[in-house]
Design a protein around this motif. Structure first.
Motif, short mmCIF file in Angstrom:
data_model
loop_
_atom_site.label_atom_id
_atom_site.label_comp_id
_atom_site.label_asym_id
_atom_site.label_seq_id
_atom_site.Cartn_x
_atom_site.Cartn_y
_atom_site.Cartn_z
N THR A 18 3.93 1.80 -3.32
CA THR A 18 4.14 0.62 -2.96
C THR A 18 6.10 0.35 -3.04
N ALA B 41 -1.45 5.16 -4.01
CA ALA B 41 -0.65 4.13 -3.11
C ALA B 41 0.67 4.34 -3.42
N THR C 253 -7.85 7.10 -4.11
CA THR C 253 -6.48 6.30 -3.33
C THR C 253 -5.28 6.78 -4.26
#
Length: 82
Positions: free
Chosen positions: A61, A59, A57
């Motif tokens: 942010t 990510a 994963t």
């Protein structure tokens, strides 16, 4: 490879803050490389944008500056398979 176009904004009667940037993220199986470019804003830092990886994963942010929040975040994503 994934490309993001990101905008942050806060508009009220008192505030008009805008920030836009482009990120290209490349994952080569082991490493994550990030290139940020095309950044434009009208009033300094609205926060930070970070990219991290945990297992499979990746990510992205967005953390708004605590003085400016709440902000509206919008994005467009384009991904290409190898």
């Amino acid at each position: 490879m994934v490309k993001y176009i990101i905008s942050l904004s806060k508009t009220t009667q008192e505030d008009n803050y805008f920030y836009a940037t482009e990120l290209t993220i490349l994952v080569d199986g082991e490493n994550v490389s990030v290139s940020e470019y095309g950044t434009i804003d009208n009033d300094g830092n609205m926060g930070t944008i970070s990219v991290s990886r945990a297992g499979d994963t990746v990510a992205l942010t967005v953390t708004p500056d605590s003085v400016i929040k709440p902000v509206t975040v919008r994005y467009a994503r384009m991904g290409l398979k190898a």
